[in-house]
Enzyme design. Structure first.
Site, PDB file in Angstrom:
ATOM      1  N   THR A 337       0.808  -1.223   0.000  1.00  0.00           N
ATOM      2  CA  THR A 337       0.000   0.000   0.000  1.00  0.00           C
ATOM      3  C   THR A 337       0.843   1.277   0.000  1.00  0.00           C
ATOM      4  O   THR A 337       2.048   1.237   0.198  1.00  0.00           O
ATOM      5  CB  THR A 337      -0.939   0.023   1.227  1.00  0.00           C
ATOM      6  OG1 THR A 337      -0.169  -0.280   2.391  1.00  0.00           O
ATOM      7  CG2 THR A 337      -2.053  -0.996   1.091  1.00  0.00           C
ATOM      8  N   SER A 363       1.318   8.755   5.019  1.00  0.00           N
ATOM      9  CA  SER A 363       0.716   8.679   3.698  1.00  0.00           C
ATOM     10  C   SER A 363       1.807   8.981   2.693  1.00  0.00           C
ATOM     11  O   SER A 363       2.435  10.031   2.764  1.00  0.00           O
ATOM     12  CB  SER A 363      -0.412   9.707   3.563  1.00  0.00           C
ATOM     13  OG  SER A 363      -0.767   9.823   2.209  1.00  0.00           O
ATOM     14  N   ARG A 364       2.057   8.052   1.768  1.00  0.00           N
ATOM     15  CA  ARG A 364       3.169   8.242   0.834  1.00  0.00           C
ATOM     16  C   ARG A 364       2.802   9.184  -0.306  1.00  0.00           C
ATOM     17  O   ARG A 364       3.586   9.405  -1.206  1.00  0.00           O
ATOM     18  CB  ARG A 364       3.648   6.890   0.294  1.00  0.00           C
ATOM     19  CG  ARG A 364       4.161   6.012   1.419  1.00  0.00           C
ATOM     20  CD  ARG A 364       5.009   4.865   0.943  1.00  0.00           C
ATOM     21  NE  ARG A 364       5.349   4.033   2.102  1.00  0.00           N
ATOM     22  CZ  ARG A 364       4.805   2.865   2.362  1.00  0.00           C
ATOM     23  NH1 ARG A 364       3.921   2.363   1.549  1.00  0.00           N
ATOM     24  NH2 ARG A 364       5.148   2.174   3.429  1.00  0.00           N
ATOM     25  N   VAL A 365       1.567   9.696  -0.293  1.00  0.00           N
ATOM     26  CA  VAL A 365       1.179  10.680  -1.303  1.00  0.00           C
ATOM     27  C   VAL A 365       1.367  12.073  -0.722  1.00  0.00           C
ATOM     28  O   VAL A 365       1.754  13.009  -1.396  1.00  0.00           O
ATOM     29  CB  VAL A 365      -0.278  10.434  -1.747  1.00  0.00           C
ATOM     30  CG1 VAL A 365      -0.760  11.550  -2.653  1.00  0.00           C
ATOM     31  CG2 VAL A 365      -0.369   9.105  -2.482  1.00  0.00           C
TER      32      VAL A 365
END
Length: 499
Positions: A337, A363-365
């Site tokens: 994810t 959150s990698r975004v």
């Protein structure tokens, strides 16, 4: 009078036009059955994942293709199936009905309604296993998907097309978080699919009632399979839900899908695999357990404009044992994810709800999935919380603290309190910005911490009543300009005098 020539002519014509249609069915024979698994001999050209039919109308999925027989998982009761029964190929790969007709309904993993509201009229079917969009067919995740939860929208933002894992122990509020997110999509043009794997029917019914109460059921489909049903149905449930979501995504719509939860899904697949006598690996899971989830979650995407620009956002849920994030299935999913929201039991029992551990959650975004206004206030919020966490550990040991440390701790306390939020009360992003702005600019320092929740509700009401242009400007422009910030400061000061 009977005219012989006329009759002969008709007969000749019929003989001339006669074609014998030969209909071939490939039939196999059951050589062994038990534990919802059948071994079938004679299906020479059957395909992987094809549906086959048993004499009593029950269907099965072909999962094992072996040299002299095939392993079939039965999607129903195996009580009436016996050795020597004939099994017929259907020629169909497992597929489910799709389309907007499924919205507002509760269905099983085969797309059959289980809510007692009559049949679903849709002619369109889609195979449950599909290839994920390629890199070329995607575009970066940059549009926010608002959850309505302050702690998440500010610190761990989710974008449309992202896959964000919700992870935590039993009863730490994982499902509650997902349901709040679904409720918050009302009026935002996002369609929702909630896949309940191995949950009690009463729990699913309660979820349905909640969604109906808040008007969220009209844009939501619930795919449910109870704990008493065969493992094969639990195994296909998330794929079925994903196929329903993909159909809408390829029509250019935005979709949110919740898999609740993939721990039970992995266990169901392990059960099926062991019964099919596939070799077990770590924790007795089969070797392809990583692929099981990766091929499901890779299908979440933000499609390119050429493909219609639709999106499928996935929120898989994983249950940990005693907070162990390093177990097999959790680590697999963390690596698949684009970030995780970690819910902690300790925080939950301290009354910090949602019990999001902002230290481990990520959150990698990141900021690209936030509106500018939220980005401008969230930066300071992250900084304040990080300093607070660092000092809170030492503060327990030290007796006398200097003024600056006391200020940082007091500020952290206020922010922690302001990030608490009641269930089923998602908040519009413009209100979140106003509240976080007040917290990070130090406007809450004079208000007693126990009264902050009361302040929060009263302030949002006051803002919409006395200064409705402020939230409206933030919502329309998605920015917090200097002018708006000044107006907001004035409004907060005015409200604090009367509070």
């Amino acid at each position: 009078m009977i005219n012989a020539d006329e009759i002969a002519g008709i007969l000749k014509q019929q003989i001339k036009n006669f074609t014998a249609e030969i209909h071939e069915d490939e039939i196999g024979t059951v050589i062994e059955v038990g534990d919802n698994i059948a071994r079938v001999y004679g299906l020479e050209s059957v395909q992987q994942s094809e549906l086959v039919e048993f004499p009593n109308g029950v269907q099965g999925i072909v999962l094992n293709l072996e040299e002299d027989n095939v392993g079939v998982v039965i999607m129903g009761s195996d009580e009436e199936i016996k050795e020597g029964d004939q099994v017929k190929r259907t020629g169909r790969i497992v597929s489910v009905p799709v389309g907007p007709e499924l919205l507002g309904r509760v269905v099983n993993p085969l797309g059959q309604p289980v809510d007692g509201k009559g049949p679903i009229t849709t002619r369109k079917y889609r195979t449950i296993e599909n290839t994920a969009p390629t890199v070329i067919e995607r575009q970066p995740v940059k549009q926010p998907l608002q959850t309505g939860i302050r702690a998440i929208d500010a610190l761990i933002p989710i974008g449309r097309g992202q896959r964000e894992l919700i992870i935590g122990d039993r009863s730490t509020g994982k499902t509650a978080l997902a349901i709040d997110t679904i409720i918050n999509q009302k009026g935002k043009g996002v369609f929702c699919i909630y896949v309940a794997i191995g949950q009690k029917n009463s729990t699913v019914a309660a979820t349905q009632q909640t969604l109906e109460k808040y008007g969220a059921m009209e844009y939501t489909t619930i795919v449910t399979v109870s704990s008493s049903e065969p493992a094969a149905l639990k195994y296909i449930a998330p794929y079925a839900g994903c196929a329903m979501g993909e159909e809408l995504m390829y029509q250019g719509k935005d979709v949110l899908i919740v898999y609740d939860d993939l721990t039970k899904h992995a266990q169901a697949y392990r059960e099926v695999s062991l019964l099919l006598r596939r070799p077990p690996g770590r924790e007795a899971y089969p070797g392809d357990i990583f692929y099981l989830h990766s091929r499901l979650l890779e299908r979440a995407a933000k499609l390119s404009d050429e493909k219609g620009g639709g999106s499928l956002t996935a929120l898989p849920i994983i249950e940990t044992q005693a907070g162990d994030v390093s177990a097999y299935i959790p680590t697999n999913l963390i690596s698949i994810t684009d970030g995780q929201i970690y819910l902690q039991t300790g925080l939950f029992y301290q009354g910090i709800r949602p019990a999001v551990d902002v230290g481990i959650s990520v959150s990698r975004v990141g900021g690209s999935a936030q509106i500018r206004a939220m980005r401008s206030v969230a930066g300071q919020l992250k900084l304040d919380l990080a300093q607070y966490r660092e000092l809170a550990a030492f503060a327990k040991l030290a007796s006398d603290l200097d003024k600056a440390t006391q200020m940082t701790l007091a500020r952290g306390d206020k922010i922690t309190e302001i990030l608490k939020q009641r269930q089923f009360e998602p908040q519009p992003v413009e209100d979140q910005v106003a509240v976080i702005f007040a917290a990070t600019r130090g406007f809450l320092m004079d208000i007693p911490t126990p009264r902050l929740q009361e302040w929060l509700h009263a302030f949002v009401g006051f803002l919409h009543e006395k200064h409705p242009e402020i939230p409206k400007t933030i919502a329309d422009t998605k920015e917090l300009s200097e002018d708006t910030a000044k107006k907001l400061e004035a409004a907060i000061s005015e409200f604090n005098k009367s509070f």
